[in-house]
Design an enzyme around this catalytic site. Structure first.
Site, PDB file in Angstrom:
ATOM      1  N   ARG A 100      17.817  36.684  42.378  1.00  0.00           N
ATOM      2  CA  ARG A 100      18.529  37.907  42.773  1.00  0.00           C
ATOM      3  C   ARG A 100      17.565  39.007  43.219  1.00  0.00           C
ATOM      4  O   ARG A 100      17.927  39.857  44.028  1.00  0.00           O
ATOM      5  CB  ARG A 100      19.403  38.389  41.616  1.00  0.00           C
ATOM      6  CG  ARG A 100      20.387  39.510  41.989  1.00  0.00           C
ATOM      7  CD  ARG A 100      21.376  39.748  40.861  1.00  0.00           C
ATOM      8  NE  ARG A 100      22.380  40.759  41.203  1.00  0.00           N
ATOM      9  CZ  ARG A 100      22.386  42.001  40.720  1.00  0.00           C
ATOM     10  NH1 ARG A 100      21.431  42.392  39.891  1.00  0.00           N
ATOM     11  NH2 ARG A 100      23.336  42.847  41.078  1.00  0.00           N
ATOM     12  N   ILE A 131      25.052  45.363  46.152  1.00  0.00           N
ATOM     13  CA  ILE A 131      25.003  43.973  45.714  1.00  0.00           C
ATOM     14  C   ILE A 131      25.824  43.917  44.437  1.00  0.00           C
ATOM     15  O   ILE A 131      25.647  44.733  43.529  1.00  0.00           O
ATOM     16  CB  ILE A 131      23.554  43.477  45.494  1.00  0.00           C
ATOM     17  CG1 ILE A 131      23.562  42.013  45.019  1.00  0.00           C
ATOM     18  CG2 ILE A 131      22.771  44.375  44.567  1.00  0.00           C
ATOM     19  CD1 ILE A 131      22.178  41.386  44.970  1.00  0.00           C
ATOM     20  N   SER A 132      26.753  42.988  44.382  1.00  0.00           N
ATOM     21  CA  SER A 132      27.722  42.970  43.285  1.00  0.00           C
ATOM     22  C   SER A 132      27.047  42.704  41.942  1.00  0.00           C
ATOM     23  O   SER A 132      26.006  42.053  41.856  1.00  0.00           O
ATOM     24  CB  SER A 132      28.783  41.898  43.532  1.00  0.00           C
ATOM     25  OG  SER A 132      29.582  42.228  44.633  1.00  0.00           O
ATOM     26  N   GLN A 133      27.687  43.214  40.908  1.00  0.00           N
ATOM     27  CA  GLN A 133      27.263  42.942  39.535  1.00  0.00           C
ATOM     28  C   GLN A 133      27.288  41.434  39.282  1.00  0.00           C
ATOM     29  O   GLN A 133      28.243  40.756  39.673  1.00  0.00           O
ATOM     30  CB  GLN A 133      28.235  43.652  38.595  1.00  0.00           C
ATOM     31  CG  GLN A 133      27.957  43.497  37.127  1.00  0.00           C
ATOM     32  CD  GLN A 133      29.011  44.208  36.289  1.00  0.00           C
ATOM     33  OE1 GLN A 133      29.940  44.815  36.829  1.00  0.00           O
ATOM     34  NE2 GLN A 133      28.886  44.127  34.976  1.00  0.00           N
TER      35      GLN A 133
END
Length: 218
Positions: free
Chosen positions: A41, A67-69
């Site tokens: 990530r 950027i998504s959790q």
């Protein structure tokens, strides 16, 4: 954006801790957990912010997007029940992190992003990491009709309703996962296409996504 693809023991150890955290939060699908544990990530972050990459938080990537959790990515991925070879439409490429998770699960991914700056960045980053989905730039709220039908559809932005046009691009037996609500909070919704005309809808937990913008949304 980091283009120096360095993944050492420190980052791999951080991913293991992230996987354990997601398990403690209720993520059970081992394939999803394995994918989270594999995809670096931190490659989606400017090197200055690598220390933020394995926290269970969303993070800005520019142009009003995030950027998504990791929990959200894992949650949506688990709901899709990806099987190897599934043809998946992703609405909202964003950073490309969710795209990589889908590909690690064995999906053939068609992904569309409306913001050109983000699209241009992501089409450089993902191939550099070894991921080569089918990229499109355009209004994701209308799907990608020319590649339909899809086994699964995932929407990574909050919509005011489930776009009918996306339902029509889903195979019978297919699954659509989409957050539906207002511009502040949404309920995660799973829709299963039962037949040519019938759908089953399941409303789940509350989340907060950036708005889905387009002809069939905001």
């Amino acid at each position: 954006m980091a283009y120096k693809f360095i993944d050492n023991y420190r980052e791999r150890g951080a991913r293991k801790k992230l996987v354990e955290l997601l398990k403690s939060r209720g993520i059970e699908d081992q394939n999803v957990l394995n994918a989270i544990g594999k995809v670096p990530r931190h490659f989606f972050f400017d090197e200055t912010f690598w220390n933020q990459a394995y926290k269970d938080i969303a993070f800005p990537i520019g142009d009003g997007q995030t950027i998504s959790q990791p929990y959200t990515v894992a949650y949506q991925s688990e709901l899709l029940h990806i099987k190897k070879g599934d043809k998946v439409l992703e609405i909202g490429t964003g950073s490309g992190y969710q795209t990589c998770i889908l590909m690690e699960l064995g999906a053939k991914v068609f992904t569309i992003e409306r913001q050109e700056n983000i699209y241009n960045r992501t089409i450089q980053v993902l191939p550099g990491m070894g991921y080569k989905p089918h990229f499109y730039c355009g209004d994701g709220s209308k799907g990608i009709a020319e590649q339909a039908p899809y086994d699964k559809i995932i929407v990574t932005a909050g919509a005011p309703l489930v776009p009918e046009i996306l339902l029509k691009q889903l195979k019978v037996g297919g699954i659509l996962v989409i957050p539906v609500g207002d511009e502040h909070t949404q309920k995660m919704v799973t829709v299963i296409r039962i037949s040519d005309t019938d759908y089953e809808k399941i409303v789940l937990d509350t989340f907060r996504f950036v708005p889905l913008v387009g002809d069939q949304a905001w």
